[in-house]
Design an enzyme around this catalytic site. Structure first.
Site, mmCIF file in Angstrom:
data_model
loop_
_atom_site.group_PDB
_atom_site.id
_atom_site.type_symbol
_atom_site.label_atom_id
_atom_site.label_comp_id
_atom_site.label_asym_id
_atom_site.label_seq_id
_atom_site.Cartn_x
_atom_site.Cartn_y
_atom_site.Cartn_z
ATOM 1 N N GLY A 182 0.822 -1.195 0.000
ATOM 2 C CA GLY A 182 0.000 0.000 0.000
ATOM 3 C C GLY A 182 0.860 1.251 0.000
ATOM 4 N N CYS A 183 0.224 2.388 -0.252
ATOM 5 C CA CYS A 183 0.977 3.629 -0.364
ATOM 6 C C CYS A 183 1.547 4.047 0.988
ATOM 7 C CB CYS A 183 0.101 4.725 -0.955
ATOM 8 S SG CYS A 183 -1.534 4.875 -0.212
ATOM 9 N N TYR A 184 0.747 3.982 2.030
ATOM 10 C CA TYR A 184 1.265 4.361 3.353
ATOM 11 C C TYR A 184 2.416 3.450 3.791
ATOM 12 C CZ TYR A 184 -2.667 7.612 4.225
ATOM 13 O OH TYR A 184 -3.563 8.644 4.187
ATOM 14 N N THR A 199 4.496 1.819 1.988
ATOM 15 C CA THR A 199 5.693 2.092 1.197
ATOM 16 C C THR A 199 6.476 3.261 1.783
ATOM 17 O OG1 THR A 199 4.702 1.212 -0.829
ATOM 18 C CG2 THR A 199 6.520 2.775 -1.084
ATOM 19 N N ALA A 200 5.799 4.360 2.037
ATOM 20 C CA ALA A 200 6.511 5.540 2.544
ATOM 21 C C ALA A 200 7.044 5.302 3.948
ATOM 22 C CB ALA A 200 5.585 6.758 2.531
#
Lengths: 342, 342, 342, 342
Positions: free
Chosen positions: A146-148, A150-151
């Site tokens: 997911g995007c969160y 990943t960061a």
């Protein structure tokens, strides 16, 4: 000609970004655009920003697609398990942007999603597609994070792995642009409801929290991570910043933090360690990620940050990066290391 | 006519907001607009959104103003100590929006600002102007808190005072609209530099951190608070959200958290406790603050949130509220409890 | 207490703005909030920015409301004719923000809306509520103009009336914030569809075009106006700018243009003539309008501009202004002449 | 390796976009980055969004650059005449994004800029670089049009050339994103001054007006065009929409208007004729332009629209397109036909 690629779920934001990237990919030819509700519609009606507007969406059924070397799935939660499995059995490399195959165990899946996994016996055969942190290991089935996660993981996992932060008591506040919420027709996503405001949401209950914890545990090995995760919605189209606060393990020294990040990402074309706080503007439109870490000597804490484009490194860009690795292409093929701002 | 009010530093954002509020105040008459560089200019040239455009800025020297019942100072750091002291000695009630008199001790001032206070013997005579948490105690000299401390303290101080969170290991990530950075002509504040991006800044070094710690210690009494504070800039004009993560003291139960907030703000016209996460949109344009708290049972943490308008409750609105209390008016005189969105 | 007011259609943007204004009105007490689909819901669930969140929406049927001195209708097109007529027959002053009673003749109504007016015999009894240009004439039934006509007419009508521009060949390009499109759940109004883009729409077919032509003809008397009207949607919450290009009648001289505007708005508290181009930011949040005109000597044209808040002078503010006049209050009662930016 | 390219004025927005495009160009190698004030600085300090951050700016003097096959000038008005001339004399193909060589005659230059051209004898040797409308004619010196003229001419010139609109009485209202104003440190370009507002500016005096008239006259041959041009600033980063209203020559029929546009742009890879109103969002990030035209049968007018990215087709993209043509590459080399929204 290149190898043949298909996108299932091409009508959403991540799907559109996949089309944009694959149209420019030097070694892949996009031959199938699957969409559920939009089947039969023109691409240009749904994604007016894309070229090739006259192409039409086809089916999302596996048997409807032509033979594919690689399939990208950008479908709603729960929709890709069966399709991904079927495609993988035909020898197609499968990169799933959804959450169905992200977890390593059925138990974790249940903890995040509250019900049993429909194909739990297959979970172990999928790689977690954040290749700077976790090797794909030759798998031809990749579940993109997911995007969160990943960061957050790009900022925090190397510090945990290097023994510089403690695995529990981690606080992650993350800020996402509105495209991260997808293309749903929801009142709270209207311009008049989102512009000029911010809010936190999903406190203690967001499904990316277990995924972040899994990623931390995978990175460090043998630890149990405990994270307080609060995502925030901010009025911009794209971009995601994760701010991670953690207790140091051992002495607190910024140089050591930065060195651990530098070492982790040495030779990684898409992740750069910065000295100053990273801005999402600097990566939006690209597959780039910027990470840094600070030592707060007063509070005795580590503050690490990771900035990505939620649709780039946080979704479609990372998916193409994984496909490049699976198919033996250059890792950077078809991907940008440069943002488009202003 | 009402009592006479003056604004020193009327050309900035907080100054303009003060003019807007005072022009509509039923018991105050704005009779002096001091501005340093803009002395002699028309109000309308600097604040085209305000009525009475033909009024002109005068001096920021105390002797240049007509006799004032109340003076509002919205000057750069270091510029209000002398002026505030002079005005106060003439019997004028002084409400300072700057940071010169916010600290209770010279030591704290030095910790935050790195140099000695020019009038350290006067620090003790100034009240810290967040009246929902700290009584003004009859003082006619009020130092209004910074915008970040206002939001953070409104969310966290009652929980600490009620013994529901631990005073150390507190993590505060806060999101501010761009007006919070003031009206400076800086490259990083251009539309093309701010729009469509977010960043954290001032990690471990922002001057509002010591102020937040002071506020927590004042609220709880006898504790030493330790805060990791990371402010973030988000692309909106106004609005500020503080997300506070803390370890619970004792058992963790959302109902108790909300009850402590409810009790703290009972009878307070401007602070409301919400069940769902507060949005800055709901308070922008008003003096309202929204607070809530969640129990993250998985991580074992408390997540509290406070949303304000950084120029309202975070600056000019709070200043007028304090003046109302000092002068014996209704606390709500001239202030809005309603935002203007959309 | 004041006279009793009700809002029918209180759940939309104009309705919410009416509630905000009426809650602060010194001579009106808001006693009824009618909403169709939201009947029974809490005000705060629909308009979290407003105070008095515990109030509940009632019915939009005329018989459901308590006795009202004035009723404001902010209903969809076609929904206010019957209700407005019924309320007016009971002696209630009625201010309709909708389009049902804006036209002076059934023919014009049909030209704009394509079908017959349900109560065409009543059209003549309604005043067109742009009081700076058209006297209300003692009517207790007022149809408030649309947002685009308000801005365009404020800029152009005095020039036409003064014989300074020709009535045909007028080109009006107007720019509106997104709240002008209302609160509908439409894909093209999502943040991700609106932010960072502009478009023109409704070319040659927008229903405000006949209304603008009517207003010009009413202002000048005996002329037939012909307008090319192209509205544009811009990514901001509120604000509306009309840029009017016209051929001069007689010699072209900016001083004469400005003098005609000054003369038209002498003594008008809400309309100001500016020298520099007006910005919507300067009026947003208020009932103010800014107008100017330029002489383009090269092209031989007049370029006039009008800036308003589409929900203020373009809707709710103007409605309250009309009510003030109908009820014999100060014209400015409960209205702001000051915007809230930044 | 590719041919060698240099950018003079690489620190501005158009310069940064040139770097972004040239870094990805398959046949050009960017070997010189000239910047005036930033000489010696790192690229990454000025354009953090770009890759190759360690590259440093060099001089803007022609003799300081290595031998170049093509030079792109993105300098302030008046700064490129001498440099462009010098570079061209060495055989370097020169593409100037500035205004120094855009006009065909000294008289037009004087009309727009008010003073004599420093190298007026060279004006005739420069081609006007809008290749869909004006052949470059083998010239190796190209002056790329301004952003407003590009959008306006793409929409209007084919209609004038086809005899479908009259050359006088043309009204052009155009809307530009803020990057069009460049990177200057101006108070009116601060986020807090631009966000949430629109304004028209430069009425009757903008220097792009004479350029638009020249372009119309070049397109139609033997006509004298007369244009009222009013640019507007809107709160978005990139994107430019020109709305052109004109009187029809002969009968008014949308099909004929669209056919003329289709014919004009047949075979043009970057310009597409649309049926629905074009949105700037659909082209931002690309070199694409969208045009359409409507027949307003009521008003008896033609309304044409053109949408571009002001930094793409309106500046850097068009410059690269022109260079491709001059150097004999594919017209589309290194350029995108796909935008990046959302």
């Amino acid at each position: 000609m290149g190898q043949q690629a298909g996108v299932f779920g091409a009508s959403g934001f991540a799907g559109g970004e996949l089309v944009r990237l694959l149209d420019g990919h030097p070694q892949l030819e996009l031959v199938h655009l699957g969409a559920h509700r939009q089947e039969g519609e023109r691409l240009g009606a749904v994604h007016p920003q894309l070229g090739g507007a006259e192409r039409r969406f086809g089916s999302v059924a596996s048997e409807a697609a032509p033979p594919l070397d690689v399939a990208f799935l950008a479908l709603p939660h729960g929709s890709s398990a069966r399709l991904g499995s079927e495609l993988a059995q035909t020898g197609t490399a499968v990169v799933d942007l959804g959450s169905d195959f992200r977890f390593d165990t059925p138990a974790r899946y249940r903890a995040a999603y509250g019900d049993g996994h429909p194909l739990s016996e297959e979970l172990a055969s999928w790689a977690y597609g954040l290749p700077e942190l976790y090797p794909l290991g030759g798998s031809r089935r990749v579940a993109v994070p997911g995007c969160y996660p990943t960061a957050a993981l790009l900022a925090a996992a190397p510090l945990l792995r290097a023994g510089l932060i403690e695995p529990d008591g981690i606080v992650i506040d993350a800020l996402s642009g509105v495209s991260g919420a997808g293309r749903s027709l929801r009142e709270d996503l209207l311009f008049t409801a989102v512009d000029q405001g911010v809010l936190g949401y999903g406190v203690g209950s967001h499904r990316h929290r277990p995924e972040i914890e899994m990623g931390l545990e995978m990175a460090a090995g043998g630890v149990e991570a405990r994270v307080t995760f609060t995502p925030h919605l901010v009025p911009m189209q794209r971009g995601l910043l994760a701010t991670v606060t953690a207790r140091p393990a051992g002495s607190l020294d910024r140089a050591r933090l930065l060195a651990a990040l530098e070492e982790a990402y040495e030779g990684c074309p898409f992740v750069q360690v910065t000295d100053r706080p990273p801005q999402t503007r600097w990566v939006v439109g690209s597959n780039r990620a910027l990470v840094t870490a600070f030592a707060d000597l007063h509070a005795g804490t580590v503050v690490a940050m990771g900035a990505i484009d939620n649709l780039g490194k946080g979704a479609a860009g990372q998916a193409v990066q994984c496909a490049n690795l699976v198919l033996g292409f250059e890792e950077t093929a078809g991907l940008l290391q440069t943002g488009w701002m202003p």
